[in-house]
Write a protein that holds these residues in place. Sequence first.
Motif, short mmCIF file in Angstrom:
data_model
loop_
_atom_site.label_atom_id
_atom_site.label_comp_id
_atom_site.label_asym_id
_atom_site.label_seq_id
_atom_site.Cartn_x
_atom_site.Cartn_y
_atom_site.Cartn_z
N CYS A 15 2.16 1.78 2.48
CA CYS A 15 3.10 0.65 2.57
C CYS A 15 2.56 -0.45 1.69
CB CYS A 15 3.23 0.18 4.01
SG CYS A 15 4.28 -1.28 4.15
N CYS A 22 -1.15 -0.26 4.80
CA CYS A 22 -1.22 0.80 5.80
C CYS A 22 -0.80 2.14 5.21
CB CYS A 22 -0.27 0.48 6.96
SG CYS A 22 -0.70 -1.03 7.84
N CYS A 54 3.30 -1.98 11.15
CA CYS A 54 4.02 -3.05 11.84
C CYS A 54 5.53 -2.77 11.71
CB CYS A 54 3.66 -4.41 11.25
SG CYS A 54 4.40 -4.74 9.65
S1 SF4 Z 1 0.96 -4.44 8.14
FE1 SF4 Z 1 3.12 -3.84 8.04
S2 SF4 Z 1 3.89 -4.64 6.12
FE2 SF4 Z 1 1.66 -4.69 6.02
S3 SF4 Z 1 1.10 -2.78 5.02
FE3 SF4 Z 1 1.03 -2.39 7.23
S4 SF4 Z 1 3.06 -1.62 7.75
FE4 SF4 Z 1 3.21 -2.55 5.72
#
Ligand code: SF4
Length: 690
Positions: A15, A22, A54
């Motif tokens: 992501c 992540c 998230c």
């Molecule tokens: S915290 Fe949320 S927005 Fe940030 S990389 Fe991980 S999944 Fe993606």
Amino acid sequence: MPGGAVTYQTVPSSCRLCPAACGVLVTLERGPDGARILDVAGDPDHPLSEGYTCTKGRAGADLHHHPERLDQPLLGRPGAGRGTASWDQTLGLVAAGVRRIVEESGPGAVAAYRGSAAPFDAAGDAVAAALFTGLGAARFDSLTLNASAKSRVGELMTGARVPWPSPDLLHTDNLLLVGQNPLVSHGHGTAVPNPVVNLRLVQARGTIVVVDPRESETAHLADVHVQLRPGTDPAFLAYVVREAFRFGVDEAALATCTRTRSVEEVRSRVLPWTPERTATVCGVDPDVLEQARDALLKGTPIAAATGTGTTMSPSANATEWLVWVLTMLTGSLDVRGGTIFHPGFLHPIERVRPEPAVDPGERAATRPDLAPVAGTLPTAALADEILAGNVRALFVLGGNPALSLPDSEKVRAALQRLDLLVVGDVRHTETTDLANVVLPLAGQFERADLTAGTNLPVVFAQYTPALVAPVAQRRSAAAVFGELGRRLGLPALGPDAPALPDPVTDDAVLGALAAGARVGWPTVVAARHGLVVDAPGPGWLLPNLLPRKIDLAPPELVHRFTAFEGLLPSPVRLALVPRRLPRQVNSALRDVGMQSALGPFPTLLMHPFDAAERGILDGSVVEVSTELAAVVASAEVTEAIRPGAVSLPMGWETPNVNLLTADDDCDPHTGMPRLSTFTVEVRLAPRADD
Ligand code: SF4
């Protein structure tokens, strides 16, 4: 998908919506009409995030198919004949416009604004940077909106451009978070992947102290919450430093890497910060100060991090300075479990030593009061530079300056004055709405990428290929800016770098960028869930690689410390501190899918005492104003914010907190505008018939 076989596949990727990077598992549906992204979930085999994502990451499929995505190049401003165009026509027009402006006004009349999302596209960011450097364009970076102190304070103390210090999250038993809420933001400067698990692990080993005027999600979890008056972080830290001296510091160890006289200067500066004075200035119970002191000075290294709660305030430099001082005095800097420096993946620090900090370079003609930071001009100068005619063409990549810069009204007027406003983005924003050229860029799952940031808590690398072909006319930023560079006669990855690959693909650029990395490119590509890489542990920087001993008391920072009280809002008025909501990354993702799971919409947090004084109830519609403007918000009356402070989220059009901020109220050493801790009036909003 009638008329053909449909297959389903789940593949690992990363992501790239925020720095936490992540690992994700993306489920694809492939059929005769192409591929669709059906689902994005956490990857349990990812070494850092271990299955965590998230709500924003899990909304990746909605984001990919969002109705506001850009699909075609657009030429012309809305309401002034805007229409779709081919890439050839679009890039031809941009190249001709840039050439004309450079001929008429010089290369500095072309500028580039790099938003906070730009670095999450490794190839696109590198190719665009090479183009703008080659052009001699004026460079503005959104880091100068919230992180200038992190660069400048390190330079002043060490005499070198050192990496930002960050907490050794995975080993510490003594975590200090000042104005940072990683449960929502996932870090600032340093990424905090899987935040609840990682913070609970810290607590299993020791303690967490959070310093924040608001009982943020992270403060709620902390062992000690110092809920101080906004902007008084330097007072709290000066008190802890004073106590560190009183408990005894290792003078011999300090003498090896710090200027002796600077230690004495610090000692004399913090001496007046007695518990009584600190409690009064911070508005905090002395018992809480004592609890925080005992947790922090228990004898193990302190892993410290600051966040936008302080870095956007006028206390930023003094706070950052005292964090450096505290970690130095307690033997916590550059040691395991303490506050450490990332040794790099693409550019291993063994081969690229920190450069000496040199004169920061040419200033913006309209704002000679604002010093450049880390090679870029402060964004607070951008509107003035445009309005004076010094900047005539602006490229925007991965950012939304119409919303994120101070004094939005002035910024929007300036952006509309440009001869050429070229915005590359994945979706419509407040800034694409003002552009006369819009470049529809490939989204995160439509391009190959490399996650290997120096913001991660370990040295780590993860490659992902493009998972689906770009929809419609979307193109990767690397391909777009590579082609533009070719048309402008600048086909290289930098002044001393190799030529751009031909054709410019993300994969080819990433391979070239990784030529000097710690691990060979084929190994990185093969590790689809990412790999943690062996690298020098803490202790690589201090003191051997610095050009001189550390100055614990640079005059500029001592001056900011002695001045900080005079810059605070009056204690009898309200001070506004922005915050971030779980549903956003800066100004992005506010409306992804509009799912309720993404969390609440923005409200003004206000303590019951302050609300009662003004006749405001929970849910009342209120007007929040400064001398510049007023915005309307819904009040959320809560004890989670301390009396005297109110909080609005940043990055929203309604209410837009940056209508309230000014671009001429800036720090003299970093050019940072005051985007937090400013005085506001709050009252019940007048009714239409008032
Ligand atoms: S915290 Fe949320 S927005 Fe940030 S990389 Fe991980 S999944 Fe993606």
